[in-house]
Design a protein around this motif. Structure first.
Motif, PDB file in Angstrom:
ATOM      1  N   ARG A   9       1.281  -0.932  -0.352  1.00 19.37           N
ATOM      2  CA  ARG A   9      -0.133  -0.204  -0.173  1.00 19.37           C
ATOM      3  C   ARG A   9       1.205   1.192   0.001  1.00 19.37           C
ATOM      4  NH1 ARG A   9      -5.275  -0.253   3.461  1.00 19.37           N
ATOM      5  NH2 ARG A   9      -5.544   1.959   2.261  1.00 19.37           N
ATOM      6  N   THR A  10       0.547   2.209  -0.977  1.00 21.06           N
ATOM      7  CA  THR A  10       0.915   3.364  -0.804  1.00 21.06           C
ATOM      8  C   THR A  10       0.984   4.487  -0.053  1.00 21.06           C
ATOM      9  OG1 THR A  10       0.022   4.528  -2.691  1.00 21.06           O
ATOM     10  CG2 THR A  10       1.903   3.438  -3.500  1.00 21.06           C
ATOM     11  N   TRP A  11       1.540   5.276   0.934  1.00 17.74           N
ATOM     12  CA  TRP A  11       1.196   6.815   1.636  1.00 17.74           C
ATOM     13  C   TRP A  11       0.695   7.445   0.449  1.00 17.74           C
ATOM     14  CZ3 TRP A  11       3.239  10.426   3.953  1.00 17.74           C
ATOM     15  CH2 TRP A  11       2.281  11.173   5.143  1.00 17.74           C
ATOM     16  N   GLN A  12      -0.558   7.710   0.527  1.00  9.66           N
ATOM     17  CA  GLN A  12      -1.255   9.052  -0.697  1.00  9.66           C
ATOM     18  C   GLN A  12      -0.999  10.333   0.786  1.00  9.66           C
ATOM     19  OE1 GLN A  12      -4.244   8.601  -3.126  1.00  9.66           O
ATOM     20  NE2 GLN A  12      -4.202  10.003  -4.094  1.00  9.66           N
ATOM     21  N   MET A  13      -0.720  10.915  -0.229  1.00 14.14           N
ATOM     22  CA  MET A  13      -0.193  12.755   0.631  1.00 14.14           C
ATOM     23  C   MET A  13      -1.389  13.553   0.063  1.00 14.14           C
ATOM     24  SD  MET A  13       2.876  14.028   3.390  1.00 14.14           S
ATOM     25  CE  MET A  13       1.857  14.973   2.856  1.00 14.14           C
ATOM     26  N   ILE A  14      -1.567  13.318  -0.983  1.00 14.24           N
ATOM     27  CA  ILE A  14      -2.701  14.256  -1.477  1.00 14.24           C
ATOM     28  C   ILE A  14      -4.034  13.800  -1.571  1.00 14.24           C
ATOM     29  CG2 ILE A  14      -3.496  15.467  -4.242  1.00 14.24           C
ATOM     30  CD1 ILE A  14      -0.266  15.376  -4.593  1.00 14.24           C
ATOM     31  N   PRO A  15      -5.109  14.330  -1.456  1.00 14.13           N
ATOM     32  CA  PRO A  15      -6.513  14.779  -1.099  1.00 14.13           C
ATOM     33  C   PRO A  15      -7.140  13.424  -3.144  1.00 14.13           C
ATOM     34  CG  PRO A  15      -5.656  16.557  -0.573  1.00 14.13           C
ATOM     35  CD  PRO A  15      -4.833  16.136  -1.328  1.00 14.13           C
ATOM     36  N   SER A  16      -7.841  12.842  -1.640  1.00 15.18           N
ATOM     37  CA  SER A  16      -8.194  11.837  -3.665  1.00 15.18           C
ATOM     38  C   SER A  16      -9.551  12.312  -4.063  1.00 15.18           C
ATOM     39  CB  SER A  16      -8.926  10.742  -3.013  1.00 15.18           C
ATOM     40  OG  SER A  16      -9.650  10.505  -1.710  1.00 15.18           O
ATOM     41  N   SER A  17      -9.927  13.250  -3.579  1.00 13.56           N
ATOM     42  CA  SER A  17     -10.895  14.127  -4.214  1.00 13.56           C
ATOM     43  C   SER A  17     -11.151  15.555  -3.765  1.00 13.56           C
ATOM     44  CB  SER A  17     -12.124  13.915  -3.471  1.00 13.56           C
ATOM     45  OG  SER A  17     -12.806  14.427  -2.238  1.00 13.56           O
ATOM     46  N   ARG A  18     -11.729  16.621  -5.183  1.00 12.22           N
ATOM     47  CA  ARG A  18     -11.846  17.857  -4.371  1.00 12.22           C
ATOM     48  C   ARG A  18     -11.976  18.693  -3.532  1.00 12.22           C
ATOM     49  NH1 ARG A  18     -10.305  20.251  -9.815  1.00 12.22           N
ATOM     50  NH2 ARG A  18     -11.588  22.487  -9.053  1.00 12.22           N
ATOM     51  N   GLY A  19     -12.776  17.833  -2.529  1.00  8.35           N
ATOM     52  CA  GLY A  19     -14.090  18.409  -1.518  1.00  8.35           C
ATOM     53  C   GLY A  19     -13.255  18.138  -1.026  1.00  8.35           C
ATOM     54  N   MET A  20     -12.285  16.933  -0.610  1.00  9.98           N
ATOM     55  CA  MET A  20     -11.242  17.419   0.283  1.00  9.98           C
ATOM     56  C   MET A  20     -10.022  18.164   0.273  1.00  9.98           C
ATOM     57  SD  MET A  20     -10.899  15.410   3.542  1.00  9.98           S
ATOM     58  CE  MET A  20     -11.600  13.921   2.961  1.00  9.98           C
ATOM     59  N   SER A  21      -9.441  18.229  -1.192  1.00  6.95           N
ATOM     60  CA  SER A  21      -8.789  19.182  -0.759  1.00  6.95           C
ATOM     61  C   SER A  21      -9.162  21.033  -0.482  1.00  6.95           C
ATOM     62  CB  SER A  21      -8.163  19.474  -2.774  1.00  6.95           C
ATOM     63  OG  SER A  21      -7.620  18.293  -2.797  1.00  6.95           O
ATOM     64  N   ALA A  22      -9.939  21.207  -0.764  1.00  6.27           N
ATOM     65  CA  ALA A  22     -10.783  22.496  -0.396  1.00  6.27           C
ATOM     66  C   ALA A  22     -11.156  22.369   1.402  1.00  6.27           C
ATOM     67  CB  ALA A  22     -12.098  22.230  -0.825  1.00  6.27           C
ATOM     68  N   LEU A  23     -11.331  21.098   1.678  1.00 10.45           N
ATOM     69  CA  LEU A  23     -11.238  20.980   3.281  1.00 10.45           C
ATOM     70  C   LEU A  23      -9.630  21.716   3.678  1.00 10.45           C
ATOM     71  CD1 LEU A  23     -12.973  20.920   5.909  1.00 10.45           C
ATOM     72  CD2 LEU A  23     -12.322  17.992   5.523  1.00 10.45           C
ATOM     73  N   TYR A  24      -9.186  20.437   2.880  1.00 13.23           N
ATOM     74  CA  TYR A  24      -7.370  20.873   2.945  1.00 13.23           C
ATOM     75  C   TYR A  24      -7.150  22.405   3.039  1.00 13.23           C
ATOM     76  CZ  TYR A  24      -6.839  15.965   3.854  1.00 13.23           C
ATOM     77  OH  TYR A  24      -6.270  14.496   4.024  1.00 13.23           O
ATOM     78  N   LEU A  25      -7.780  23.081   2.607  1.00  7.11           N
ATOM     79  CA  LEU A  25      -7.075  24.477   1.742  1.00  7.11           C
ATOM     80  C   LEU A  25      -7.703  25.677   3.183  1.00  7.11           C
ATOM     81  CD1 LEU A  25      -5.818  26.132   0.744  1.00  7.11           C
ATOM     82  CD2 LEU A  25      -8.108  26.404  -1.427  1.00  7.11           C
ATOM     83  N   VAL A  26      -8.970  24.966   3.512  1.00  7.21           N
ATOM     84  CA  VAL A  26      -9.687  26.334   4.168  1.00  7.21           C
ATOM     85  C   VAL A  26      -8.632  25.939   5.434  1.00  7.21           C
ATOM     86  CG1 VAL A  26     -11.554  26.688   5.384  1.00  7.21           C
ATOM     87  CG2 VAL A  26     -11.238  26.080   3.352  1.00  7.21           C
ATOM     88  N   ALA A  27      -8.707  24.603   6.711  1.00  7.16           N
ATOM     89  CA  ALA A  27      -8.321  24.635   7.243  1.00  7.16           C
ATOM     90  C   ALA A  27      -7.159  24.744   7.618  1.00  7.16           C
ATOM     91  CB  ALA A  27      -7.854  23.296   7.788  1.00  7.16           C
ATOM     92  N   GLY A  28      -5.945  24.794   6.076  1.00  5.00           N
ATOM     93  CA  GLY A  28      -4.721  25.752   6.183  1.00  5.00           C
ATOM     94  C   GLY A  28      -4.775  26.740   6.542  1.00  5.00           C
ATOM     95  N   ILE A  29      -4.763  27.507   5.920  1.00  5.65           N
ATOM     96  CA  ILE A  29      -5.806  28.824   5.674  1.00  5.65           C
ATOM     97  C   ILE A  29      -6.311  29.552   7.173  1.00  5.65           C
ATOM     98  CG2 ILE A  29      -7.320  30.895   4.860  1.00  5.65           C
ATOM     99  CD1 ILE A  29      -6.934  29.891   2.052  1.00  5.65           C
ATOM    100  N   ILE A  30      -7.218  28.642   8.367  1.00  5.32           N
ATOM    101  CA  ILE A  30      -7.384  28.887   9.035  1.00  5.32           C
ATOM    102  C   ILE A  30      -6.269  29.131  10.213  1.00  5.32           C
ATOM    103  CG2 ILE A  30      -9.153  28.036  11.169  1.00  5.32           C
ATOM    104  CD1 ILE A  30     -11.164  27.894   9.300  1.00  5.32           C
TER     105      ILE A  30
END
Length: 70
Positions: free
Chosen positions: A4-25
């Motif tokens: 199994r590979t460890w994937q850091m990049i989110p698998s969906s656009r919604g999760m990427s947007a959630l990461y972006l909002v959390a990172g900005i906050i």
């Protein structure tokens, strides 16, 4: 044994947007704490926030990194 590979990049656009909002906050919070005093934890939190924002942007930009919608 399957590998199994460890994937850091989110698998969906919604999760990427959630990461972006959390990172900005987190980045705003860390920056406001660093303006008052210089401490190690807000500095580490700010670095983690920058990493989270970069990961989110990579997830939003790289089309091949996401799984197709079902």
């Amino acid at each position: 044994m399957s590998s199994r590979t460890w994937q850091m990049i989110p698998s969906s656009r919604g999760m990427s947007a959630l990461y972006l909002v959390a990172g900005i906050i987190l980045a705003i919070s860390a920056a406001s704490q660093l303006m008052n005093e210089m401490a190690v934890l807000p500095l580490l939190s700010g670095l983690a926030a920058v990493g989270l924002v970069i990961t989110a942007i990579a997830g939003l930009v790289r089309h091949g990194s996401r799984t197709p919608a079902r």
